[in-house]
Every structure is written in structure tokens, then in C-alpha cells.
Motif scaffolding. Structure first.
Motif, PDB file in Angstrom:
ATOM      1  N   PHE A   6       0.815  -1.187   0.000  1.00  0.00           N
ATOM      2  CA  PHE A   6       0.000   0.000   0.000  1.00  0.00           C
ATOM      3  C   PHE A   6       0.860   1.252   0.000  1.00  0.00           C
ATOM      4  CE2 PHE A   6      -2.754  -3.352   1.369  1.00  0.00           C
ATOM      5  CZ  PHE A   6      -3.945  -3.068   0.736  1.00  0.00           C
ATOM      6  N   TRP A   7       0.200   2.391   0.145  1.00  0.00           N
ATOM      7  CA  TRP A   7       0.859   3.679   0.004  1.00  0.00           C
ATOM      8  C   TRP A   7       1.997   3.884   0.997  1.00  0.00           C
ATOM      9  CZ3 TRP A   7       0.724   6.542   4.425  1.00  0.00           C
ATOM     10  CH2 TRP A   7      -0.187   6.103   5.403  1.00  0.00           C
ATOM     11  N   CYS A   8       1.990   3.182   2.139  1.00  0.00           N
ATOM     12  CA  CYS A   8       2.982   3.439   3.194  1.00  0.00           C
ATOM     13  C   CYS A   8       4.300   2.726   2.934  1.00  0.00           C
ATOM     14  CB  CYS A   8       2.428   3.022   4.551  1.00  0.00           C
ATOM     15  SG  CYS A   8       2.098   1.248   4.686  1.00  0.00           S
ATOM     16  N   CYS A   9       4.374   1.870   1.933  1.00  0.00           N
ATOM     17  CA  CYS A   9       5.566   1.043   1.742  1.00  0.00           C
ATOM     18  C   CYS A   9       6.150   1.218   0.345  1.00  0.00           C
ATOM     19  CB  CYS A   9       5.224  -0.435   1.951  1.00  0.00           C
ATOM     20  SG  CYS A   9       4.580  -0.789   3.575  1.00  0.00           S
ATOM     21  N   THR A  23       6.489   1.060  12.153  1.00  0.00           N
ATOM     22  CA  THR A  23       7.780   0.910  11.478  1.00  0.00           C
ATOM     23  C   THR A  23       7.757   1.184   9.983  1.00  0.00           C
ATOM     24  OG1 THR A  23       7.407  -1.471  11.133  1.00  0.00           O
ATOM     25  CG2 THR A  23       8.484  -0.798  13.183  1.00  0.00           C
ATOM     26  N   SER A  24       6.584   1.284   9.373  1.00  0.00           N
ATOM     27  CA  SER A  24       6.558   1.589   7.939  1.00  0.00           C
ATOM     28  C   SER A  24       7.113   2.995   7.711  1.00  0.00           C
ATOM     29  CB  SER A  24       5.130   1.501   7.398  1.00  0.00           C
ATOM     30  OG  SER A  24       4.312   2.498   7.987  1.00  0.00           O
ATOM     31  N   PRO A  25       7.649   3.278   6.531  1.00  0.00           N
ATOM     32  CA  PRO A  25       8.256   4.593   6.290  1.00  0.00           C
ATOM     33  C   PRO A  25       7.328   5.761   6.580  1.00  0.00           C
ATOM     34  CG  PRO A  25       8.835   3.070   4.525  1.00  0.00           C
ATOM     35  CD  PRO A  25       7.834   2.365   5.378  1.00  0.00           C
ATOM     36  N   LYS A  29       7.619   8.592   9.749  1.00  0.00           N
ATOM     37  CA  LYS A  29       7.707  10.036   9.497  1.00  0.00           C
ATOM     38  C   LYS A  29       6.659  10.795  10.298  1.00  0.00           C
ATOM     39  CE  LYS A  29       9.592   9.661   4.811  1.00  0.00           C
ATOM     40  NZ  LYS A  29       9.338   9.925   3.356  1.00  0.00           N
ATOM     41  N   VAL A  30       5.443  10.236  10.359  1.00  0.00           N
ATOM     42  CA  VAL A  30       4.379  10.906  11.104  1.00  0.00           C
ATOM     43  C   VAL A  30       4.712  10.958  12.592  1.00  0.00           C
ATOM     44  CG1 VAL A  30       1.948  10.768  11.793  1.00  0.00           C
ATOM     45  CG2 VAL A  30       2.606  10.305   9.418  1.00  0.00           C
ATOM     46  N   TRP A  31       5.135   9.836  13.160  1.00  0.00           N
ATOM     47  CA  TRP A  31       5.479   9.811  14.581  1.00  0.00           C
ATOM     48  C   TRP A  31       6.637  10.765  14.895  1.00  0.00           C
ATOM     49  CZ3 TRP A  31       2.245   8.251  17.985  1.00  0.00           C
ATOM     50  CH2 TRP A  31       1.397   7.164  17.747  1.00  0.00           C
ATOM     51  N   ASN A  32       7.672  10.725  14.067  1.00  0.00           N
ATOM     52  CA  ASN A  32       8.836  11.596  14.314  1.00  0.00           C
ATOM     53  C   ASN A  32       8.458  13.072  14.233  1.00  0.00           C
ATOM     54  OD1 ASN A  32      10.812   9.623  14.780  1.00  0.00           O
ATOM     55  ND2 ASN A  32      11.065   9.272  12.577  1.00  0.00           N
ATOM     56  N   LEU A  33       7.526  13.402  13.331  1.00  0.00           N
ATOM     57  CA  LEU A  33       7.088  14.794  13.209  1.00  0.00           C
ATOM     58  C   LEU A  33       6.414  15.263  14.498  1.00  0.00           C
ATOM     59  CD1 LEU A  33       6.574  17.348  11.497  1.00  0.00           C
ATOM     60  CD2 LEU A  33       4.439  16.274  10.726  1.00  0.00           C
ATOM     61  N   PHE A  34       5.498  14.488  15.016  1.00  0.00           N
ATOM     62  CA  PHE A  34       4.771  14.894  16.211  1.00  0.00           C
ATOM     63  C   PHE A  34       5.629  14.766  17.477  1.00  0.00           C
ATOM     64  CE2 PHE A  34       1.243  14.425  13.336  1.00  0.00           C
ATOM     65  CZ  PHE A  34       0.311  15.363  13.779  1.00  0.00           C
ATOM     66  N   ILE A  45       9.641   1.027  17.744  1.00  0.00           N
ATOM     67  CA  ILE A  45       9.691  -0.434  17.618  1.00  0.00           C
ATOM     68  C   ILE A  45       8.325  -1.048  17.935  1.00  0.00           C
ATOM     69  CG2 ILE A  45      10.787  -2.551  18.426  1.00  0.00           C
ATOM     70  CD1 ILE A  45      13.255  -0.879  19.116  1.00  0.00           C
ATOM     71  N   GLN A  46       7.828  -0.756  19.143  1.00  0.00           N
ATOM     72  CA  GLN A  46       6.559  -1.304  19.598  1.00  0.00           C
ATOM     73  C   GLN A  46       5.528  -0.188  19.754  1.00  0.00           C
ATOM     74  OE1 GLN A  46       5.694  -4.518  20.137  1.00  0.00           O
ATOM     75  NE2 GLN A  46       7.703  -5.241  19.468  1.00  0.00           N
ATOM     76  N   LEU A  47       4.329  -0.424  19.249  1.00  0.00           N
ATOM     77  CA  LEU A  47       3.272   0.579  19.333  1.00  0.00           C
ATOM     78  C   LEU A  47       2.916   0.894  20.776  1.00  0.00           C
ATOM     79  CD1 LEU A  47       1.149   2.369  17.979  1.00  0.00           C
ATOM     80  CD2 LEU A  47      -0.371   0.372  17.895  1.00  0.00           C
TER      81      LEU A  47
END
Length: 224
Positions: A6-9, A23-25, A29-34, A45-47
Motif C-alpha cells: 500500500f501507500w505506506c511502503c 515501522t513503515s516509512p 515520518k508521522v510519529w517523528n514529526l509529532f 519499535i513497539q506501538l
């Protein structure tokens, strides 16, 4: 294992909860932004580990509800994007009642109930090779399970056909469990009752949902 395309990979990988939400790209990016804006540092690594850091992050009391809501919002948006444009592949098969062979009879049986276990009943109908109804019966069974209802329907249908020399016979059921048990592929958790006599010889069993025909022999399963 489901391969994500899908779009995330950019490259297909095994699709798991961690892959979709952490862990998908795109998820990374979304997590690192926030997290960068909130001053939170946590390995992606783990949600559950990411959510825990957001919940217990040091911030002013007014921002605490916002920090706790961020993981929910992010995971929900990622899941919606994951399923955007998803179209399930539906395979349909038309199933219609077929006349028995020339000179044969067909007995359609079924057990029905509300809940499992629950109030149940059985029914069967015997037709000749022209589709004419020879006999039909419906019986209230009280409270029982779906398997018991199917078994008793088969037993009563076969007993009637044996007693009235309605053979050769095709027994048609929608119960995959009973089909497998009678064919001997699955072991039944009950005693076996044998119906003897030439009237049962040459009879066949079909499962109406897929049209499979097989010969069950002389054995019919009945609850102990």
C-alpha cells in the motif's frame, strides 16, 4: 502472512500491527514529526511503547489530554489511509436445487436454532426424480446445539426413507460438519449407529453449498 503493497511502503514487507502503525516509512515520518514537536524521544519499535511515552510524557496539566489523544488520532488516521481505496474481491457461486437422478429420491435436511445452544427444530423433505414432494416433516427439538439438530434431522430423514423403501437416495445437507463426519474425514464425539439393509446401499451424500457428492457407506452418527 500478508505482504503490504500500500501507500505506506516502498518495498513490500510483512503486514503486521507494528509495521502498519509504527515501522513503515510513512508511519515513522508521522510519529517523528509529532514527537519532535512534543519533545518526546522513543524508539519506534513497539506501538504500546510509543503510546506509553505519550501518556506519561512530562507536560503542563492543560496539555495532558492532548498528549494522550495524539496516539489515538495518529493510529486512526494511519488505519484509514491503510484501507483507502480497498476493494474486497467477492466470489459468488449460484446454488440451485437440482433434480435427483432418474429413479432416485432426494432428501433435503436441515436443523435450525436460535443461539447455540438454543431453541431448535429440524426439518426434512423427500422428493422424487420429477421434483414432486413425497413427504416432509418438521419437529421441535427444544433447547440443543446446532450439531445435534443437524444429526437428528439426518437420522429422521434416513429412517423415514429406509422404512418406506425410498431408494436409491441422495441426502443433501448444508452442514459441512456432518458431511465430513459421515464421510469419515472427521471423528465424531458421539457413538455410531449403523443403518443396515439394502435400502441404504448406493445412497449418496451431497453438501448443497458446493455440490460435492460422496458415498458415506452404512454409518450414521447419532449423539450418545
Amino acid at each position: 502472512m500478508v505482504m503490504s503493497r500500500f501507500w505506506c511502503c516502498q518495498q513490500p514487507q510483512e503486514e503486521s500491527i507494528q509495521h502498519i502503525f509504527v515501522t513503515s516509512p510513512t508511519a515513522s515520518k508521522v510519529w517523528n514529526l509529532f514527537m519532535g514537536a512534543a519533545g518526546i524521544t522513543v524508539p519506534l519499535i513497539q506501538l504500546k511503547q510509543v503510546i506509553r511515552h505519550w501518556w506519561y510524557a512530562q507536560c503542563c496539566p492543560k496539555l495532558k489530554p492532548l498528549f494522550q489523544a495524539v496516539p489515538v488520532i495518529i493510529t486512526w488516521e494511519l488505519w484509514k489511509r491503510r484501507n483507502a481505496g480497498y476493494k474486497p474481491i467477492l466470489i459468488t457461486t449460484r446454488v440451485t436445487w437440482q433434480l435427483p437422478f432418474h429413479g432416485w429420491y432426494k432428501c433435503n435436511i436441515d436443523g435450525a436454532l436460535k443461539g447455540n445452544p438454543g431453541p431448535s427444530s429440524l426439518g426434512f423433505c423427500v422428493r422424487d426424480d420429477e421434483g414432486n414432494a413425497v413427504y416432509a416433516r418438521a419437529v421441535d427439538l427444544g433447547v440443543t446445539t446446532n450439531v445435534v439438530a443437524e444429526v437428528k434431522a439426518i437420522l429422521q430423514g434416513l429412517e423415514y426413507c429406509v422404512e418406506h423403501d425410498l431408494h436409491p437416495l441422495i441426502l443433501e445437507t448444508d452442514s459441512l460438519v456432518m458431511k465430513k463426519v459421515i464421510e469419515g474425514e472427521w471423528d465424531p464425539p458421539w457413538n455410531d449407529v449403523y443403518i443396515k439393509g439394502s435400502s441404504w446401499e448406493g445412497s449418496e451424500l451431497t453438501r448443497s453449498q458446493n455440490g460435492t457428492v460422496s458415498k458415506p457407506g452404512l454409518c450414521l452418527a447419532k449423539p450418545a
